[in-house]
Write a protein that holds these residues in place. Structure first.
Motif, PDB file in Angstrom:
ATOM      1  N   PHE A   1      -3.244   0.066 -10.604  1.00 20.97           N
ATOM      2  CA  PHE A   1      -3.330  -0.148  -9.154  1.00 20.97           C
ATOM      3  C   PHE A   1      -4.039  -1.421  -8.741  1.00 20.97           C
ATOM      4  O   PHE A   1      -4.201  -1.670  -7.556  1.00 20.97           O
ATOM      5  CB  PHE A   1      -3.997   1.059  -8.492  1.00 20.97           C
ATOM      6  CG  PHE A   1      -3.207   2.319  -8.653  1.00 20.97           C
ATOM      7  CD1 PHE A   1      -2.133   2.597  -7.823  1.00 20.97           C
ATOM      8  CD2 PHE A   1      -3.520   3.226  -9.657  1.00 20.97           C
ATOM      9  CE1 PHE A   1      -1.390   3.755  -7.976  1.00 20.97           C
ATOM     10  CE2 PHE A   1      -2.780   4.396  -9.821  1.00 20.97           C
ATOM     11  CZ  PHE A   1      -1.720   4.658  -8.975  1.00 20.97           C
TER      12      PHE A   1
ATOM     13  N   ALA B   1       0.854   6.857  -6.552  1.00 18.07           N
ATOM     14  CA  ALA B   1      -0.327   7.711  -6.727  1.00 18.07           C
ATOM     15  C   ALA B   1      -0.035   9.178  -6.419  1.00 18.07           C
ATOM     16  O   ALA B   1      -0.794  10.062  -6.837  1.00 18.07           O
ATOM     17  CB  ALA B   1      -1.468   7.221  -5.842  1.00 18.07           C
TER      18      ALA B   1
ATOM     19  N   GLN C   1       0.830  -1.204   0.000  1.00 14.83           N
ATOM     20  CA  GLN C   1       0.000   0.000   0.000  1.00 14.83           C
ATOM     21  C   GLN C   1       0.864   1.253   0.000  1.00 14.83           C
ATOM     22  O   GLN C   1       0.563   2.221  -0.700  1.00 14.83           O
ATOM     23  CB  GLN C   1      -0.946   0.002   1.207  1.00 14.83           C
ATOM     24  CG  GLN C   1      -1.955   1.123   1.185  1.00 14.83           C
ATOM     25  CD  GLN C   1      -2.915   1.052   0.018  1.00 14.83           C
ATOM     26  OE1 GLN C   1      -3.474   0.003  -0.265  1.00 14.83           O
ATOM     27  NE2 GLN C   1      -3.110   2.151  -0.673  1.00 14.83           N
TER      28      GLN C   1
ATOM     29  N   ILE D   1      -6.821   3.810  -3.290  1.00 14.37           N
ATOM     30  CA  ILE D   1      -5.768   4.788  -3.553  1.00 14.37           C
ATOM     31  C   ILE D   1      -6.315   6.190  -3.318  1.00 14.37           C
ATOM     32  O   ILE D   1      -7.504   6.447  -3.471  1.00 14.37           O
ATOM     33  CB  ILE D   1      -5.202   4.683  -4.987  1.00 14.37           C
ATOM     34  CG1 ILE D   1      -6.316   4.779  -6.029  1.00 14.37           C
ATOM     35  CG2 ILE D   1      -4.408   3.414  -5.166  1.00 14.37           C
ATOM     36  CD1 ILE D   1      -5.830   4.907  -7.446  1.00 14.37           C
ATOM     37  N   THR D   2      -5.422   7.066  -2.932  1.00 14.75           N
ATOM     38  CA  THR D   2      -5.786   8.467  -2.756  1.00 14.75           C
ATOM     39  C   THR D   2      -4.747   9.325  -3.457  1.00 14.75           C
ATOM     40  O   THR D   2      -3.567   8.991  -3.486  1.00 14.75           O
ATOM     41  CB  THR D   2      -5.847   8.866  -1.265  1.00 14.75           C
ATOM     42  OG1 THR D   2      -4.590   8.586  -0.666  1.00 14.75           O
ATOM     43  CG2 THR D   2      -6.945   8.116  -0.537  1.00 14.75           C
TER      44      THR D   2
ATOM     45  N   LEU E   1       2.156   1.779  -3.520  1.00 21.07           N
ATOM     46  CA  LEU E   1       1.117   2.305  -4.410  1.00 21.07           C
ATOM     47  C   LEU E   1       0.761   3.760  -4.066  1.00 21.07           C
ATOM     48  O   LEU E   1       0.471   4.557  -4.957  1.00 21.07           O
ATOM     49  CB  LEU E   1      -0.119   1.418  -4.367  1.00 21.07           C
ATOM     50  CG  LEU E   1       0.067   0.034  -4.987  1.00 21.07           C
ATOM     51  CD1 LEU E   1      -1.181  -0.808  -4.810  1.00 21.07           C
ATOM     52  CD2 LEU E   1       0.448   0.131  -6.451  1.00 21.07           C
ATOM     53  N   ASP E   2       0.788   4.110  -2.788  1.00 23.74           N
ATOM     54  CA  ASP E   2       0.546   5.498  -2.385  1.00 23.74           C
ATOM     55  C   ASP E   2       1.621   6.419  -2.956  1.00 23.74           C
ATOM     56  O   ASP E   2       1.325   7.536  -3.379  1.00 23.74           O
ATOM     57  CB  ASP E   2       0.501   5.628  -0.864  1.00 23.74           C
ATOM     58  CG  ASP E   2      -0.758   5.033  -0.254  1.00 23.74           C
ATOM     59  OD1 ASP E   2      -1.741   4.828  -1.002  1.00 23.74           O
ATOM     60  OD2 ASP E   2      -0.747   4.760   0.958  1.00 23.74           O
TER      61      ASP E   2
ATOM     62  N   GLN F   1      -9.975   0.854  -5.538  1.00 19.64           N
ATOM     63  CA  GLN F   1      -8.561   0.490  -5.634  1.00 19.64           C
ATOM     64  C   GLN F   1      -7.772   0.880  -4.377  1.00 19.64           C
ATOM     65  O   GLN F   1      -6.564   0.660  -4.316  1.00 19.64           O
ATOM     66  CB  GLN F   1      -7.923   1.151  -6.870  1.00 19.64           C
ATOM     67  CG  GLN F   1      -8.518   0.709  -8.183  1.00 19.64           C
ATOM     68  CD  GLN F   1      -8.419  -0.784  -8.398  1.00 19.64           C
ATOM     69  OE1 GLN F   1      -7.460  -1.420  -8.002  1.00 19.64           O
ATOM     70  NE2 GLN F   1      -9.428  -1.361  -9.014  1.00 19.64           N
TER      71      GLN F   1
END
Length: 119
Positions: A118, A38, A31, A64-65, A34-35, A62
């Motif tokens: 993602f 993103a 995570q 995600i932010t 991926l953050d 997904q």
């Protein structure tokens, strides 16, 4: 007409809140990775736009932010969208790849991109 838009916008936001999707559960390490990925993204949007809601729901699915930029009420974001993106059309995903910036406009294209990158 303005009242109808306002009312429909509130209905869309309320339904989106009530039926918000559950996100993907990932390991903490994945995570974080991926953050970080993103963090190079920004979504130019109008809060009650149904196509923007579609993209935000895909973000939730997904897990995600990234930066949400209000192109309706914030003149800085509005001008950036017009100047760099080329049109005052939302949703628009700004993808910063370091030396190159891509502006993606269609909600279906944005959702497909998020699912590809993602998932």
């Amino acid at each position: 007409m303005k009242f109808i838009r306002w009312f429909l916008g509130k209905v869309i936001l309320t339904l989106s809140f009530i039926f918000s999707p559950k996100g993907i559960k990932r390991s903490e390490e994945l995570q974080k990775e991926l953050d970080k990925k993103a963090s190079s993204l920004a979504l130019y949007q109008f809060e009650a736009c149904p196509f923007c809601v579609k993209v935000r729901r895909a973000m939730q699915r997904q897990s995600i932010t990234f930066d949400l930029r209000d192109a309706k009420n914030n003149p800085t974001h509005r001008e950036a969208l017009l100047t760099h993106g080329g049109a005052l059309k939302v949703p628009c995903l700004r993808i910063d790849n370091g030396d190159e910036t891509t502006w993606m406009y269609e909600s279906s294209d944005i959702v497909a991109y998020l699912e590809k990158e993602f998932a």
